[in-house]
Every structure is written in C-alpha cells, then in structure tokens.
Design an enzyme around this catalytic site. Sequence first.
Site, PDB file in Angstrom:
ATOM      1  N   LYS A  60       0.675  -1.208  -0.036  1.00 30.54           N
ATOM      2  CA  LYS A  60       0.150   0.052  -0.060  1.00 30.54           C
ATOM      3  C   LYS A  60       0.929   1.320  -0.036  1.00 30.54           C
ATOM      4  N   GLY A 124       8.809 -22.880  15.639  1.00 30.69           N
ATOM      5  CA  GLY A 124       8.121 -23.632  16.617  1.00 30.69           C
ATOM      6  C   GLY A 124       7.851 -24.827  15.871  1.00 30.69           C
ATOM      7  N   ALA A 190      -3.275 -12.956 -13.069  1.00 34.92           N
ATOM      8  CA  ALA A 190      -3.634 -11.528 -12.999  1.00 34.92           C
ATOM      9  C   ALA A 190      -4.775 -11.507 -11.764  1.00 34.92           C
ATOM     10  N   GLU A 212      -2.579 -14.459 -17.637  1.00 36.83           N
ATOM     11  CA  GLU A 212      -3.585 -15.201 -16.768  1.00 36.83           C
ATOM     12  C   GLU A 212      -4.029 -16.696 -17.384  1.00 36.83           C
ATOM     13  N   GLY A 280      -0.950 -17.208  -6.495  1.00 38.97           N
ATOM     14  CA  GLY A 280      -1.622 -17.944  -5.356  1.00 38.97           C
ATOM     15  C   GLY A 280      -0.582 -18.059  -4.040  1.00 38.97           C
ATOM     16  N   ARG A 281      -1.207 -18.625  -3.101  1.00 33.76           N
ATOM     17  CA  ARG A 281      -0.281 -18.657  -1.871  1.00 33.76           C
ATOM     18  C   ARG A 281      -0.629 -20.239  -1.211  1.00 33.76           C
ATOM     19  N   ASP A 321      -4.063 -17.406   7.344  1.00 35.84           N
ATOM     20  CA  ASP A 321      -3.730 -18.293   6.204  1.00 35.84           C
ATOM     21  C   ASP A 321      -3.393 -19.594   6.298  1.00 35.84           C
ATOM     22  N   ALA A 329      -5.698 -10.353   5.831  1.00 31.71           N
ATOM     23  CA  ALA A 329      -5.306  -9.903   7.373  1.00 31.71           C
ATOM     24  C   ALA A 329      -6.333  -9.765   8.257  1.00 31.71           C
ATOM     25  N   HIS A 453     -23.849  15.483   2.889  1.00 36.09           N
ATOM     26  CA  HIS A 453     -23.498  16.012   1.402  1.00 36.09           C
ATOM     27  C   HIS A 453     -22.277  16.921   1.400  1.00 36.09           C
TER      28      HIS A 453
HETATM   29  P1  FAD Z   1       1.445 -14.347   8.056  1.00 32.48           P
HETATM   30  O1  FAD Z   1       1.114 -12.801   8.227  1.00 32.48           O
HETATM   31  O2  FAD Z   1       2.046 -15.236   6.901  1.00 32.48           O
HETATM   32  O3  FAD Z   1       2.376 -14.622   9.235  1.00 32.48           O
HETATM   33  C1  FAD Z   1       2.691 -15.970   9.861  1.00 32.48           C
HETATM   34  C2  FAD Z   1       4.201 -15.746  10.674  1.00 32.48           C
HETATM   35  O4  FAD Z   1       4.440 -16.925  11.259  1.00 32.48           O
HETATM   36  C3  FAD Z   1       5.349 -15.318   9.715  1.00 32.48           C
HETATM   37  O5  FAD Z   1       5.903 -14.261  10.356  1.00 32.48           O
HETATM   38  C4  FAD Z   1       6.397 -16.520   9.709  1.00 32.48           C
HETATM   39  O6  FAD Z   1       7.651 -16.014   9.584  1.00 32.48           O
HETATM   40  C5  FAD Z   1       5.698 -17.124  10.957  1.00 32.48           C
HETATM   41  N1  FAD Z   1       5.933 -18.762  11.222  1.00 32.48           N
HETATM   42  C6  FAD Z   1       5.816 -19.472   9.976  1.00 32.48           C
HETATM   43  N2  FAD Z   1       6.057 -20.725  10.552  1.00 32.48           N
HETATM   44  C7  FAD Z   1       6.281 -20.838  11.768  1.00 32.48           C
HETATM   45  C8  FAD Z   1       6.940 -21.733  12.843  1.00 32.48           C
HETATM   46  N3  FAD Z   1       6.842 -23.009  12.554  1.00 32.48           N
HETATM   47  N4  FAD Z   1       7.193 -21.194  13.899  1.00 32.48           N
HETATM   48  C9  FAD Z   1       7.246 -19.922  14.153  1.00 32.48           C
HETATM   49  N5  FAD Z   1       6.900 -18.971  13.306  1.00 32.48           N
HETATM   50  C10 FAD Z   1       6.529 -19.390  11.949  1.00 32.48           C
HETATM   51  N6  FAD Z   1      -4.454  -8.751   3.203  1.00 32.48           N
HETATM   52  C11 FAD Z   1      -5.206  -7.913   3.255  1.00 32.48           C
HETATM   53  O7  FAD Z   1      -6.268  -8.116   4.341  1.00 32.48           O
HETATM   54  N7  FAD Z   1      -5.205  -6.818   2.980  1.00 32.48           N
HETATM   55  C12 FAD Z   1      -4.221  -6.472   1.964  1.00 32.48           C
HETATM   56  O8  FAD Z   1      -4.124  -5.284   1.719  1.00 32.48           O
HETATM   57  C13 FAD Z   1      -3.273  -7.567   1.852  1.00 32.48           C
HETATM   58  N8  FAD Z   1      -2.173  -7.016   0.963  1.00 32.48           N
HETATM   59  C14 FAD Z   1      -1.378  -8.233   0.622  1.00 32.48           C
HETATM   60  C15 FAD Z   1      -0.077  -7.866  -0.117  1.00 32.48           C
HETATM   61  C16 FAD Z   1       0.438  -8.785  -0.562  1.00 32.48           C
HETATM   62  C17 FAD Z   1       1.738  -8.719  -1.554  1.00 32.48           C
HETATM   63  C18 FAD Z   1       0.401 -10.318   0.079  1.00 32.48           C
HETATM   64  C19 FAD Z   1       1.434 -11.371  -0.268  1.00 32.48           C
HETATM   65  C20 FAD Z   1      -0.469 -10.532   0.798  1.00 32.48           C
HETATM   66  C21 FAD Z   1      -1.535  -9.519   1.412  1.00 32.48           C
HETATM   67  N9  FAD Z   1      -2.475  -9.613   1.989  1.00 32.48           N
HETATM   68  C22 FAD Z   1      -3.419  -8.845   2.351  1.00 32.48           C
HETATM   69  C23 FAD Z   1      -2.704 -10.929   2.755  1.00 32.48           C
HETATM   70  C24 FAD Z   1      -2.140 -11.062   4.325  1.00 32.48           C
HETATM   71  O9  FAD Z   1      -0.910 -10.546   4.225  1.00 32.48           O
HETATM   72  C25 FAD Z   1      -2.360 -12.214   4.939  1.00 32.48           C
HETATM   73  O10 FAD Z   1      -3.543 -12.713   4.891  1.00 32.48           O
HETATM   74  C26 FAD Z   1      -2.032 -12.325   6.361  1.00 32.48           C
HETATM   75  O11 FAD Z   1      -0.656 -11.753   6.367  1.00 32.48           O
HETATM   76  C27 FAD Z   1      -2.210 -13.613   7.195  1.00 32.48           C
HETATM   77  O12 FAD Z   1      -1.749 -13.421   8.469  1.00 32.48           O
HETATM   78  P2  FAD Z   1      -1.329 -14.815   9.156  1.00 32.48           P
HETATM   79  O13 FAD Z   1      -0.950 -14.083  10.668  1.00 32.48           O
HETATM   80  O14 FAD Z   1      -2.166 -15.783   8.958  1.00 32.48           O
HETATM   81  O15 FAD Z   1       0.123 -15.060   8.312  1.00 32.48           O
HETATM   82  P1  NAI Z   2      -4.796 -15.062  -6.377  1.00 34.20           P
HETATM   83  O1  NAI Z   2      -5.411 -16.007  -6.090  1.00 34.20           O
HETATM   84  O2  NAI Z   2      -5.397 -13.701  -6.074  1.00 34.20           O
HETATM   85  O3  NAI Z   2      -4.463 -14.738  -7.936  1.00 34.20           O
HETATM   86  C1  NAI Z   2      -3.623 -15.652  -8.545  1.00 34.20           C
HETATM   87  C2  NAI Z   2      -4.032 -15.881 -10.163  1.00 34.20           C
HETATM   88  O4  NAI Z   2      -3.187 -16.566 -10.800  1.00 34.20           O
HETATM   89  C3  NAI Z   2      -5.509 -16.092 -10.309  1.00 34.20           C
HETATM   90  O5  NAI Z   2      -5.938 -15.569 -11.289  1.00 34.20           O
HETATM   91  C4  NAI Z   2      -5.126 -17.767 -11.104  1.00 34.20           C
HETATM   92  O6  NAI Z   2      -6.090 -18.104 -11.932  1.00 34.20           O
HETATM   93  C5  NAI Z   2      -3.888 -17.403 -11.692  1.00 34.20           C
HETATM   94  N1  NAI Z   2      -2.999 -18.371 -11.924  1.00 34.20           N
HETATM   95  C6  NAI Z   2      -2.746 -19.610 -11.335  1.00 34.20           C
HETATM   96  N2  NAI Z   2      -2.101 -20.197 -11.872  1.00 34.20           N
HETATM   97  C7  NAI Z   2      -1.709 -19.866 -12.871  1.00 34.20           C
HETATM   98  C8  NAI Z   2      -0.658 -20.207 -14.058  1.00 34.20           C
HETATM   99  N3  NAI Z   2      -0.189 -21.281 -13.972  1.00 34.20           N
HETATM  100  N4  NAI Z   2      -0.473 -19.517 -15.004  1.00 34.20           N
HETATM  101  C9  NAI Z   2      -1.217 -18.115 -15.024  1.00 34.20           C
HETATM  102  N5  NAI Z   2      -1.868 -17.936 -14.108  1.00 34.20           N
HETATM  103  C10 NAI Z   2      -2.179 -18.712 -13.044  1.00 34.20           C
HETATM  104  O7  NAI Z   2      -3.383 -14.837  -5.688  1.00 34.20           O
HETATM  105  P2  NAI Z   2      -2.348 -13.794  -5.483  1.00 34.20           P
HETATM  106  O8  NAI Z   2      -2.364 -12.758  -6.284  1.00 34.20           O
HETATM  107  O9  NAI Z   2      -0.883 -14.579  -5.727  1.00 34.20           O
HETATM  108  O10 NAI Z   2      -2.440 -13.155  -4.082  1.00 34.20           O
HETATM  109  C11 NAI Z   2      -2.389 -14.188  -2.831  1.00 34.20           C
HETATM  110  C12 NAI Z   2      -3.524 -14.014  -1.834  1.00 34.20           C
HETATM  111  O11 NAI Z   2      -2.847 -12.941  -1.261  1.00 34.20           O
HETATM  112  C13 NAI Z   2      -4.796 -13.547  -2.450  1.00 34.20           C
HETATM  113  O12 NAI Z   2      -5.947 -14.471  -2.781  1.00 34.20           O
HETATM  114  C14 NAI Z   2      -5.119 -12.815  -1.382  1.00 34.20           C
HETATM  115  O13 NAI Z   2      -5.688 -13.550  -0.469  1.00 34.20           O
HETATM  116  C15 NAI Z   2      -3.912 -12.061  -0.697  1.00 34.20           C
HETATM  117  N6  NAI Z   2      -3.604 -10.758  -1.128  1.00 34.20           N
HETATM  118  C16 NAI Z   2      -4.872  -9.749  -0.448  1.00 34.20           C
HETATM  119  C17 NAI Z   2      -4.637  -8.594  -1.250  1.00 34.20           C
HETATM  120  C18 NAI Z   2      -5.566  -7.685  -0.677  1.00 34.20           C
HETATM  121  O14 NAI Z   2      -6.511  -8.065   0.144  1.00 34.20           O
HETATM  122  N7  NAI Z   2      -5.823  -6.395  -1.315  1.00 34.20           N
HETATM  123  C19 NAI Z   2      -3.305  -7.947  -1.957  1.00 34.20           C
HETATM  124  C20 NAI Z   2      -2.588  -9.006  -2.300  1.00 34.20           C
HETATM  125  C21 NAI Z   2      -2.798 -10.393  -1.757  1.00 34.20           C
END
Ligand code: FAD
Ligand code: NAI
Length: 474
Positions: A60, A124, A190, A212, A280-281, A321, A329, A453
């Site tokens: 962001k 852990g 995408a 995509e 994806g993740r 997650d 988050a 407004h």
């Molecule tokens: P995580 O944030 O992944 O935290 C898990 C933690 O556990 C990590 O620090 C890791 O090091 C630690 N860990 C893992 N295994 C172990 C272990 N065995 N022992 C000890 N520690 C460990 N979500 C939104 O809502 N809004 C957004 O705008 C948004 N933007 C995003 C942008 C990007 C580029 C990405 C990649 C994700 C985005 N997300 C967004 C998704 C969001 O980041 C995740 O949904 C959120 O961080 C999940 O929280 P969590 O605590 O489950 O896991």
């Molecule tokens: P995503 O699931 O949003 O998008 C992945 C895209 O990749 C999909 O459209 C899928 O069809 C495509 N894809 C999968 N395999 C492919 C292949 N082999 N070739 C081409 N396309 C393929 O996952 P993304 O963008 O990686 O983000 C992961 C997650 O992180 C999101 O689902 C979301 O939960 C979180 N996130 C949230 C944000 C927010 O809340 N604003 C911002 C960024 C991430």
Amino acid sequence: MSKQFDVLVIGGGPGGYIAAIRAAQLGFSVACCESNAYADAKGEPRLGGTCLNVGCIPSKALLHTSHVFGEAGHGFAAQGISVGTPTIDVATMLARKNAIVNQLTSGVKGLFKKNKVTLLNGHGAFVAQSESGWQIKVGEEVVKAKQVIVATGSKARHLPGVTVDGKLISDNVGALDFDVVPKKLAIIGAGVIGLELGSVWRRLGADVTLLEALPEFLSVADVDVAKEAAKVFAKQGLNIELGVNIGEVTASKKGVSIAYVDKAGKAQTLAADRLVVSVGRIPNTDGLNAEAVGLKLDERGRIDVDGHCRTSLPGVWAVGDVVSGPMLAHKAMDEAVMVAELMAGQAGHCNFDTIPWVIYTSPEIAWVGKTEQQLKADGVAYKVGKIPFAANGRALGMGEPTGFVKMLADAQSDRILGVHIIGASASELISEAVVAMEFSAASEDLARICHAHPTLSEVMHEAALACDKRSLHF
Ligand code: FAD
Ligand code: NAI
C-alpha cells in the site's frame, strides 16, 4: 526447567500477534514464537508476518507513491497545476516504504511488551502432548503450553521449473523491492497481487503484461465489477492476456523469456526485464511436525479446523492463512480474537459471511457478501441498485468519476445480500455495507439513513434507494 505458559502462539503475523495480545488481555500467560523469517539487522525476529513485512503494508505504501506520481504526470494538468515531468527516485520510495514497515513491526513489539507477551525467537514445532498440554520445540528449547494457537501463515506458490531468484524472477517479496523501474515487466497471474503490484510498476513507467490462466478476468469479483475493471485497467495500459498456458520460462543476462500458448492456441513468447510470479499462496505447515502428533491437514495442505478454528487436537487452535477461507489479514485477526475469547470461556464469534474484500488498484475495488453470479447460481431472487460515481458531485470534484456502487438485495425481504464497489475510496466505503449486513439491514434501512453531502457515501445511499427504483440523483 522448561518455560511454561498458558498459551503459546506459533507465528507472529496478524493472526498470531493479535491472538497473543487478546489472550494476554484476557489474563493468560502468553508466549509467541516467530521463526525469524523477516529478521532485522540484529537478527531479531520482526513481528507482523507477511502483512507488515512483505504484504499489505509495503504494497500500500508503494501504491500510494505510484498513485501520487501518476497524478502528478497525468492528473494535475486538468486542474491547472503544472509541475513539469515528474521523475521517481526508486531508492527514496523504497526507503519510505521500509521506514513504514520498521515503524509498524517495532510497534507490534511494543504492544507485546505493553501486554506482557513473551516473544520467543525461533521456529515452533510440536514435540508431544503432555499431561498439562503441549510440548513445543522453539529453536533449541522445549517450552510447555496448556493451549497452542498455530498462526504460521502462508508463502507464495511457485511454478514448477520457474526458479524465483528474487532478482530477475520474483514473487511478492522481490516485486516490492525492485531497485529500478523495469522497462518491461511480465507477471504470471492476474489476481490480487498481480493487479496491485502491476499497477505500481505500470504507473511508474513499466510496460506491464499479465498472463492469466483463467479465461475470465477477476472471476472472484461481481461480474459487472470485473467487466468495468477490465476496461479501466486496459485504458491504464495494463496488458492482460487471459486463458494462457505457461510453458518454459528462461532467465538470462538479457532478461526473462516466457513461452506460453495463448487463448487461440497459438505459441507465443514474451520477453521482459523482470518477471513476477503471483499465482496464489500455500499454507506454512512445513517443520511443524504436524503429522507426528496427528494434527490433521485438509486436502489443500491447510490445517483442518471447524467453524471456531478448533483443530483435530485438544487444546490446539489454528487461525489465518494456514486454515481455510480468504487469505486476508482482517480475517486472520478476527479469527485470532475469536479463539482467544473462546479459550477464556467467552462467546467468541467470527462472521465469515461479512468479510470484506478490497483490491487497492485505482479505482479501488471492494465487496462484501454475494456476487450477482452467486445469487443466480443459488437460485435466489434479488433486486439490484446500481449508481455510477459520475452522478456524484464529490466524485466529480475529486476528479474520480469512474465506477459504481452495486447493491444486491433479496427480492422479498429486501435484506442486503451483497455490495460491490469499483471507485475511489471503495476500501473505506465498503465498511458501511459491512455494518449494514452485520445488522441484517434491508436496503430500505440504508435508504432512510442521512448521508453527509457532498460525500462519496451518497453513492451508497443512492444505490440503496435504487434497489426500490427511487434513486433521487440518477
Ligand atoms: P502471516 O502474516 O503469513 O504470518 C505468519 C508468521 O508465522 C510469519 O511471520 C512466519 O515467519 C511465521 N512462522 C511460520 N511458520 C512458523 C513456525 N513454525 N514457527 C514460528 N513462526 C512461524 N491482506 C489484506 O487483508 N489486505 C491487504 O491489503 C493485503 N495485501 C497483501 C499484499 C501482498 C503482496 C501479500 C503477499 C499479501 C497481502 N494480504 C493482504 C494477505 C495478508 O498478508 C495475509 O492474509 C496475512 O498476513 C495472514 O496473516 P497470518 O498471521 O495468518 O500469516
Ligand atoms: P490470487 O489467487 O489472487 O491470484 C492468482 C491468479 O493466478 C489467479 O487469477 C489464477 O487463476 C492465476 N494462476 C494460477 N496459476 C496460474 C498459472 N499457472 N498461469 C497463469 N495464471 C495462473 O493470488 P495472488 O495474487 O498470488 O495473491 C495471493 C493472496 O494474497 C490473495 O488471494 C489474497 O488472499 C492475498 N492478497 C490480498 C490483497 C488484498 O487484500 N488487497 C492484496 C494481495 C494479496
């Protein structure tokens, strides 16, 4: 003697740190271990997980800088402001982003101190169940806890044969840290990350192509929103190719070459300076020793939980997650509070039907509840109220006429079933819809509420009125 806690949280992301803080507030002795994935210069673990370190917050920050840059280049002139051709100092942009990350991650450490949560530095892993709970190995020591909350989050999924080196080929981590604006940037996927990070580098001047696999664009969103978004993003210069099949990806000194088969079945090659893989993740369960203690995973490798985040093991919970549901988050944080309150014997609750989604592109996209295509598939009779931002004085004054608010309400009861926004400040506007749906509001409830407004929120008001075909300004 090993350390003993009421609660041990594994993972210090939004799910983990919020679970730890709320449990401590409720009187438990709490420790949180973090495996040091984002260590600071001193080797100390940074809290905040993906979200604060390589996700929500840094993305962001870059979206804001690139938006301001884009406005200076394209938006100021229409308002009579001339600043010449803007230039971007990428190092300063990244330093600003890193400073925000540092401020917030150390802020969470401060919250741990304030709430007397013990931070343990180390990975852990389950050892065994004991009479009084669980033994968990953290780094080299074994600690005991009556209850355990697993909040280990997720990591980027990579494609077989495509080596992510963090330089030429990156996932979300590298894509937040490019030291220059790539001339040509290719993105596989995408989805949310592809669109947000693609927008950042496009606004800064990169020629961006997203490849995509699915034949439809943004199929998670409402069909009208996805259509509007595709139009707007194409105008912004994001090239989005749908229905592709990725073939061989090769990296060389010259850059990256991506072979793929396009929608029409034709073999193509895309050459780019850099490639981002955002497909994806996957949940982080490696090294947890889950199997040895019988912690059940589901068919997608996530920890199997019930609607209250209880796992298959007594006294073991999992949030965020690493469990099913959207990887967001705020969803992780809501689950975390619910679990801490349930552990304390309270009525912890998480309403999975009203979790908002936001995509921070320009314009922003946000929604809550059902999409129109879901209602059709479920055979639900519904009515639609749809109002464009172009009919709103504030939006025009802000130079933000693009997009609309679309409200879906039950045809009989008038209860709001879904709200879908594409437009300026959609991320903030969606909260009104979430509150309304939490209180089981009808569209008429929102229609009868006074909205200031001139504000963008009047578009929500008009959409509610439009559900009853009585919008006043459109
Ligand atoms: P995580 O944030 O992944 O935290 C898990 C933690 O556990 C990590 O620090 C890791 O090091 C630690 N860990 C893992 N295994 C172990 C272990 N065995 N022992 C000890 N520690 C460990 N979500 C939104 O809502 N809004 C957004 O705008 C948004 N933007 C995003 C942008 C990007 C580029 C990405 C990649 C994700 C985005 N997300 C967004 C998704 C969001 O980041 C995740 O949904 C959120 O961080 C999940 O929280 P969590 O605590 O489950 O896991
Ligand atoms: P995503 O699931 O949003 O998008 C992945 C895209 O990749 C999909 O459209 C899928 O069809 C495509 N894809 C999968 N395999 C492919 C292949 N082999 N070739 C081409 N396309 C393929 O996952 P993304 O963008 O990686 O983000 C992961 C997650 O992180 C999101 O689902 C979301 O939960 C979180 N996130 C949230 C944000 C927010 O809340 N604003 C911002 C960024 C991430």
